[in-house]
Design a protein around this motif. Structure first.
Motif, PDB file in Angstrom:
ATOM      1  N   THR A  91      -8.100   0.343  -8.335  1.00 12.70           N
ATOM      2  CA  THR A  91      -8.489   1.341  -7.340  1.00 12.70           C
ATOM      3  C   THR A  91      -7.626   2.584  -7.523  1.00 12.70           C
ATOM      4  N   ARG A  92      -8.069   3.689  -6.934  1.00 11.22           N
ATOM      5  CA  ARG A  92      -7.345   4.956  -7.083  1.00 11.22           C
ATOM      6  C   ARG A  92      -5.931   4.841  -6.539  1.00 11.22           C
ATOM      7  N   ASN A  93      -5.004   5.427  -7.230  1.00 19.52           N
ATOM      8  CA  ASN A  93      -3.588   5.488  -6.868  1.00 19.52           C
ATOM      9  C   ASN A  93      -2.887   4.132  -6.864  1.00 19.52           C
ATOM     10  N   THR A 108       1.018  -8.379   0.138  1.00 18.57           N
ATOM     11  CA  THR A 108       2.367  -8.001   0.568  1.00 18.57           C
ATOM     12  C   THR A 108       3.228  -7.515  -0.596  1.00 18.57           C
ATOM     13  N   SER A 109       2.664  -7.476  -1.794  1.00 21.98           N
ATOM     14  CA  SER A 109       3.453  -7.087  -2.962  1.00 21.98           C
ATOM     15  C   SER A 109       3.798  -5.599  -2.920  1.00 21.98           C
ATOM     16  N   GLU A 110       4.974  -5.275  -3.368  1.00 21.33           N
ATOM     17  CA  GLU A 110       5.415  -3.881  -3.375  1.00 21.33           C
ATOM     18  C   GLU A 110       4.534  -3.013  -4.264  1.00 21.33           C
ATOM     19  N   GLU A 111       3.994  -3.608  -5.331  1.00 17.01           N
ATOM     20  CA  GLU A 111       3.166  -2.818  -6.251  1.00 17.01           C
ATOM     21  C   GLU A 111       1.675  -2.940  -5.958  1.00 17.01           C
ATOM     22  N   THR A 112       1.313  -3.445  -4.790  1.00 15.84           N
ATOM     23  CA  THR A 112      -0.097  -3.631  -4.383  1.00 15.84           C
ATOM     24  C   THR A 112      -0.908  -4.261  -5.518  1.00 15.84           C
ATOM     25  N   ALA A 113      -0.481  -5.428  -5.916  1.00 11.46           N
ATOM     26  CA  ALA A 113      -1.005  -6.102  -7.108  1.00 11.46           C
ATOM     27  C   ALA A 113      -2.509  -6.335  -7.079  1.00 11.46           C
ATOM     28  N   VAL A 114      -3.059  -6.675  -5.917  1.00 10.98           N
ATOM     29  CA  VAL A 114      -4.503  -6.920  -5.849  1.00 10.98           C
ATOM     30  C   VAL A 114      -5.261  -5.641  -6.167  1.00 10.98           C
ATOM     31  N   GLU A 145     -20.584  -2.809  -5.957  1.00 10.69           N
ATOM     32  CA  GLU A 145     -19.223  -2.439  -6.357  1.00 10.69           C
ATOM     33  C   GLU A 145     -19.036  -0.970  -6.007  1.00 10.69           C
ATOM     34  N   HIS A 146     -18.073  -0.695  -5.134  1.00  8.11           N
ATOM     35  CA  HIS A 146     -17.827   0.683  -4.683  1.00  8.11           C
ATOM     36  C   HIS A 146     -16.324   0.928  -4.635  1.00  8.11           C
ATOM     37  N   TYR A 147     -15.872   1.974  -5.314  1.00  4.45           N
ATOM     38  CA  TYR A 147     -14.474   2.388  -5.264  1.00  4.45           C
ATOM     39  C   TYR A 147     -14.375   3.647  -4.407  1.00  4.45           C
ATOM     40  N   ASP A 148     -13.508   3.613  -3.403  1.00  2.00           N
ATOM     41  CA  ASP A 148     -13.339   4.769  -2.519  1.00  2.00           C
ATOM     42  C   ASP A 148     -12.745   5.935  -3.302  1.00  2.00           C
ATOM     43  N   PRO A 176       1.170  -0.714   5.543  1.00  2.00           N
ATOM     44  CA  PRO A 176       1.829  -1.009   4.265  1.00  2.00           C
ATOM     45  C   PRO A 176       3.348  -0.986   4.419  1.00  2.00           C
ATOM     46  N   SER A 177       4.003  -1.727   3.550  1.00  2.00           N
ATOM     47  CA  SER A 177       5.457  -1.827   3.627  1.00  2.00           C
ATOM     48  C   SER A 177       6.170  -0.677   2.930  1.00  2.00           C
ATOM     49  N   SER A 178       5.433   0.139   2.196  1.00  2.00           N
ATOM     50  CA  SER A 178       6.064   1.275   1.515  1.00  2.00           C
ATOM     51  C   SER A 178       5.186   2.517   1.645  1.00  2.00           C
ATOM     52  N   THR A 179       5.818   3.667   1.515  1.00  2.00           N
ATOM     53  CA  THR A 179       5.072   4.926   1.562  1.00  2.00           C
ATOM     54  C   THR A 179       4.080   4.994   0.412  1.00  2.00           C
ATOM     55  N   GLU A 180       4.493   4.548  -0.770  1.00  2.00           N
ATOM     56  CA  GLU A 180       3.602   4.570  -1.926  1.00  2.00           C
ATOM     57  C   GLU A 180       2.306   3.818  -1.653  1.00  2.00           C
ATOM     58  N   ALA A 181       2.383   2.708  -0.956  1.00  2.00           N
ATOM     59  CA  ALA A 181       1.198   1.883  -0.705  1.00  2.00           C
ATOM     60  C   ALA A 181       0.180   2.606   0.171  1.00  2.00           C
ATOM     61  N   THR A 182       0.620   3.573   0.964  1.00  2.00           N
ATOM     62  CA  THR A 182      -0.328   4.293   1.823  1.00  2.00           C
ATOM     63  C   THR A 182      -1.262   5.188   1.012  1.00  2.00           C
ATOM     64  N   PHE A 183      -0.902   5.490  -0.228  1.00  2.00           N
ATOM     65  CA  PHE A 183      -1.738   6.338  -1.077  1.00  2.00           C
ATOM     66  C   PHE A 183      -2.833   5.554  -1.805  1.00  2.00           C
ATOM     67  N   VAL A 184      -2.737   4.244  -1.836  1.00  2.00           N
ATOM     68  CA  VAL A 184      -3.690   3.413  -2.564  1.00  2.00           C
ATOM     69  C   VAL A 184      -5.035   3.428  -1.850  1.00  2.00           C
ATOM     70  N   GLN A 185      -6.084   3.715  -2.593  1.00  2.00           N
ATOM     71  CA  GLN A 185      -7.434   3.722  -2.038  1.00  2.00           C
ATOM     72  C   GLN A 185      -8.066   2.344  -2.195  1.00  2.00           C
ATOM     73  N   GLY A 186      -9.040   2.063  -1.365  1.00  2.00           N
ATOM     74  CA  GLY A 186      -9.680   0.759  -1.368  1.00  2.00           C
ATOM     75  C   GLY A 186     -10.966   0.708  -2.162  1.00  2.00           C
ATOM     76  N   ALA A 187     -11.654  -0.391  -1.986  1.00  2.00           N
ATOM     77  CA  ALA A 187     -12.926  -0.622  -2.665  1.00  2.00           C
ATOM     78  C   ALA A 187     -13.694  -1.665  -1.873  1.00  2.00           C
ATOM     79  N   SER A 188     -14.968  -1.782  -2.153  1.00  2.00           N
ATOM     80  CA  SER A 188     -15.814  -2.802  -1.520  1.00  2.00           C
ATOM     81  C   SER A 188     -16.627  -3.497  -2.596  1.00  2.00           C
ATOM     82  N   PHE A 189     -16.726  -4.805  -2.453  1.00  2.00           N
ATOM     83  CA  PHE A 189     -17.489  -5.610  -3.405  1.00  2.00           C
ATOM     84  C   PHE A 189     -18.316  -6.631  -2.640  1.00  2.00           C
TER      85      PHE A 189
END
Length: 135
Positions: free
Chosen positions: A40-42, A28-34, A118-121, A95-108
């Motif tokens: 991850t990208r973006n 829930t962090s504004e800066e997508t801390a995890v 380990e895979h980064y989208d 996501p709670s912010s527009t910026e967070a929608t740009f963050v790409q995920g990953a799988s571990f």
């Protein structure tokens, strides 16, 4: 499973998909801390301004996105998302912010402290195949 969103969107996600709340961590962090800690990208931020560093349109939609969609098809996605007139059971964590929608995920995948996968989208939709995760 980790997702970006609000606690309310996490609850809806779990309810709709009968997914255990104990297995979901909502960032829930504004800066997508995890995601930032996983690099991850973006997800990275300018240390001077604190603003998100965007890697360009290719990090949102690219040949990786097209290839992934072509390889796996859309039937599985359409089955859970549905359409405007017949929504499916899946509701994404919003996501709670527009910026967070740009963050790409990953799988571990881990076995104790050993990383098995380990895979980064690269871009939206360019996920590791579910079969690979489950193998």
């Amino acid at each position: 499973m980790v997702g970006i969103g609000s606690l309310e969107s996490g609850q809806t996600f779990c309810d709709r998909l009968d997914f255990s709340e104990e297995l979901l961590f909502v960032d829930t962090s504004e800066e997508t801390a995890v995601y930032q800690s996983l690099a991850t990208r973006n997800s990275q931020r300018d240390p001077q301004t604190g603003k998100q560093i965007l890697e360009g349109v290719g990090s949102r939609w690219s040949a990786y996105t097209n290839d992934a969609m072509r390889d796996r098809g859309r039937d599985d996605l359409n089955a859970v998302v549905g359409n405007l007139l017949a929504p499916g059971p899946y509701q994404p964590l919003m996501p709670s912010s527009t910026e967070a929608t740009f963050v790409q995920g990953a799988s571990f995948v881990f076995d104790g402290k050993t990383t098995l996968l380990e895979h980064y989208d690269e871009s939206s939709g360019a996920h590791v195949p579910i079969e690979t995760l489950l193998d």
